[in-house]
Design a protein around this motif. Structure first.
Motif, PDB file in Angstrom:
ATOM      1  N   GLN A  32      -5.254  -0.470  -7.622  1.00 27.56           N
ATOM      2  CA  GLN A  32      -5.230   0.915  -8.078  1.00 27.56           C
ATOM      3  C   GLN A  32      -5.430   1.850  -6.893  1.00 27.56           C
ATOM      4  O   GLN A  32      -6.180   1.538  -5.967  1.00 27.56           O
ATOM      5  N   PRO A  33      -4.769   3.000  -6.916  1.00 31.32           N
ATOM      6  CA  PRO A  33      -4.970   3.979  -5.851  1.00 31.32           C
ATOM      7  C   PRO A  33      -6.243   4.786  -6.105  1.00 31.32           C
ATOM      8  O   PRO A  33      -6.515   5.197  -7.229  1.00 31.32           O
ATOM      9  N   ARG A  61       0.835  -1.207   0.000  1.00 28.73           N
ATOM     10  CA  ARG A  61       0.000   0.000   0.000  1.00 28.73           C
ATOM     11  C   ARG A  61       0.868   1.255   0.000  1.00 28.73           C
ATOM     12  O   ARG A  61       0.675   2.161  -0.811  1.00 28.73           O
ATOM     13  N   LYS A  62       1.837   1.279   0.885  1.00 25.22           N
ATOM     14  CA  LYS A  62       2.736   2.429   0.998  1.00 25.22           C
ATOM     15  C   LYS A  62       3.497   2.650  -0.313  1.00 25.22           C
ATOM     16  O   LYS A  62       3.622   3.782  -0.787  1.00 25.22           O
ATOM     17  N   ASP A  63       3.982   1.580  -0.898  1.00 31.79           N
ATOM     18  CA  ASP A  63       4.753   1.670  -2.141  1.00 31.79           C
ATOM     19  C   ASP A  63       3.890   2.183  -3.299  1.00 31.79           C
ATOM     20  O   ASP A  63       4.311   3.057  -4.061  1.00 31.79           O
ATOM     21  N   ILE A  64       2.687   1.647  -3.436  1.00 32.80           N
ATOM     22  CA  ILE A  64       1.799   2.080  -4.523  1.00 32.80           C
ATOM     23  C   ILE A  64       1.435   3.554  -4.357  1.00 32.80           C
ATOM     24  O   ILE A  64       1.492   4.331  -5.320  1.00 32.80           O
ATOM     25  N   LEU A  65       1.072   3.956  -3.152  1.00 35.55           N
ATOM     26  CA  LEU A  65       0.705   5.357  -2.922  1.00 35.55           C
ATOM     27  C   LEU A  65       1.892   6.290  -3.118  1.00 35.55           C
ATOM     28  O   LEU A  65       1.722   7.440  -3.539  1.00 35.55           O
ATOM     29  N   HIS A  66       3.094   5.808  -2.859  1.00 34.20           N
ATOM     30  CA  HIS A  66       4.301   6.611  -3.078  1.00 34.20           C
ATOM     31  C   HIS A  66       4.524   6.841  -4.575  1.00 34.20           C
ATOM     32  O   HIS A  66       4.822   7.950  -5.002  1.00 34.20           O
ATOM     33  N   HIS A  67       4.369   5.782  -5.374  1.00 32.08           N
ATOM     34  CA  HIS A  67       4.632   5.865  -6.807  1.00 32.08           C
ATOM     35  C   HIS A  67       3.466   6.436  -7.617  1.00 32.08           C
ATOM     36  O   HIS A  67       3.666   6.959  -8.712  1.00 32.08           O
ATOM     37  N   GLU A  68       2.265   6.311  -7.099  1.00 31.39           N
ATOM     38  CA  GLU A  68       1.074   6.837  -7.786  1.00 31.39           C
ATOM     39  C   GLU A  68       0.167   7.480  -6.730  1.00 31.39           C
ATOM     40  O   GLU A  68      -0.795   6.866  -6.263  1.00 31.39           O
ATOM     41  N   PRO A  69       0.486   8.717  -6.347  1.00 31.76           N
ATOM     42  CA  PRO A  69      -0.213   9.340  -5.213  1.00 31.76           C
ATOM     43  C   PRO A  69      -1.605   9.889  -5.498  1.00 31.76           C
ATOM     44  O   PRO A  69      -2.289  10.314  -4.571  1.00 31.76           O
ATOM     45  N   PHE A  70      -2.047   9.867  -6.765  1.00 28.70           N
ATOM     46  CA  PHE A  70      -3.345  10.442  -7.088  1.00 28.70           C
ATOM     47  C   PHE A  70      -4.360   9.376  -7.488  1.00 28.70           C
ATOM     48  O   PHE A  70      -4.015   8.337  -8.044  1.00 28.70           O
ATOM     49  N   CYS A  71      -5.608   9.676  -7.210  1.00 30.07           N
ATOM     50  CA  CYS A  71      -6.727   8.779  -7.501  1.00 30.07           C
ATOM     51  C   CYS A  71      -6.859   8.571  -9.012  1.00 30.07           C
ATOM     52  O   CYS A  71      -6.953   9.540  -9.775  1.00 30.07           O
ATOM     53  N   ARG A  72      -6.885   7.327  -9.437  1.00 30.26           N
ATOM     54  CA  ARG A  72      -7.023   7.016 -10.872  1.00 30.26           C
ATOM     55  C   ARG A  72      -8.371   7.439 -11.432  1.00 30.26           C
ATOM     56  O   ARG A  72      -8.460   7.892 -12.569  1.00 30.26           O
ATOM     57  N   VAL A  99      -5.714  13.398  -3.992  1.00 25.68           N
ATOM     58  CA  VAL A  99      -4.778  12.497  -3.330  1.00 25.68           C
ATOM     59  C   VAL A  99      -5.473  11.173  -3.033  1.00 25.68           C
ATOM     60  O   VAL A  99      -6.570  11.143  -2.475  1.00 25.68           O
ATOM     61  N   ALA A 100      -4.823  10.096  -3.418  1.00 22.92           N
ATOM     62  CA  ALA A 100      -5.330   8.753  -3.135  1.00 22.92           C
ATOM     63  C   ALA A 100      -4.951   8.376  -1.708  1.00 22.92           C
ATOM     64  O   ALA A 100      -3.845   8.667  -1.263  1.00 22.92           O
ATOM     65  N   VAL A 101      -5.871   7.742  -1.020  1.00 22.48           N
ATOM     66  CA  VAL A 101      -5.603   7.305   0.351  1.00 22.48           C
ATOM     67  C   VAL A 101      -5.896   5.821   0.544  1.00 22.48           C
ATOM     68  O   VAL A 101      -5.611   5.267   1.595  1.00 22.48           O
ATOM     69  N   GLU A 102      -6.461   5.202  -0.484  1.00 20.12           N
ATOM     70  CA  GLU A 102      -6.813   3.789  -0.384  1.00 20.12           C
ATOM     71  C   GLU A 102      -6.351   3.041  -1.628  1.00 20.12           C
ATOM     72  O   GLU A 102      -6.223   3.630  -2.701  1.00 20.12           O
TER      73      GLU A 102
END
Length: 93
Positions: free
Chosen positions: A74-75, A30-41, A51-54
């Protein structure tokens, strides 16, 4: 609107699926995905930067989606994730 109710089997599957979200490997992914793709798809499809949080499983685990496959993740922001989950629950047979 017609209401749908979950069966005991669906509730068990959902609970079983949710167990991974309490693990260290999930926290790391989760941390890695949100780091590399921080915005909601979903928001991005409309040109909005939220900003994506889930992290969402594109194909739900309870429906056979791969739980550890990053291609199935997906974030999303909280509202988009809630809408997607609601659609999935309402469209189950």
């Amino acid at each position: 609107m017609r209401q749908k109710y979950r069966t005991d089997q669906q509730i068990y599957k959902t609970t079983e699926s949710n167990a991974i979200y309490k693990t260290k490997p999930w926290a790391n992914i989760r941390k890695d995905i949100l780091h590399h793709e921080p915005f909601c798809r979903e928001c991005a499809k409309s040109g909005i930067k939220t900003v994506a949080v889930e992290i969402d499983h594109i194909k739900p685990i309870a429906e056979g989606g791969e739980k550890w496959d990053r291609q199935n993740m997906q974030p999303l922001c909280k509202p988009c994730h809630a809408r997607k989950t609601a659609r999935e629950v309402l469209h189950k047979d």
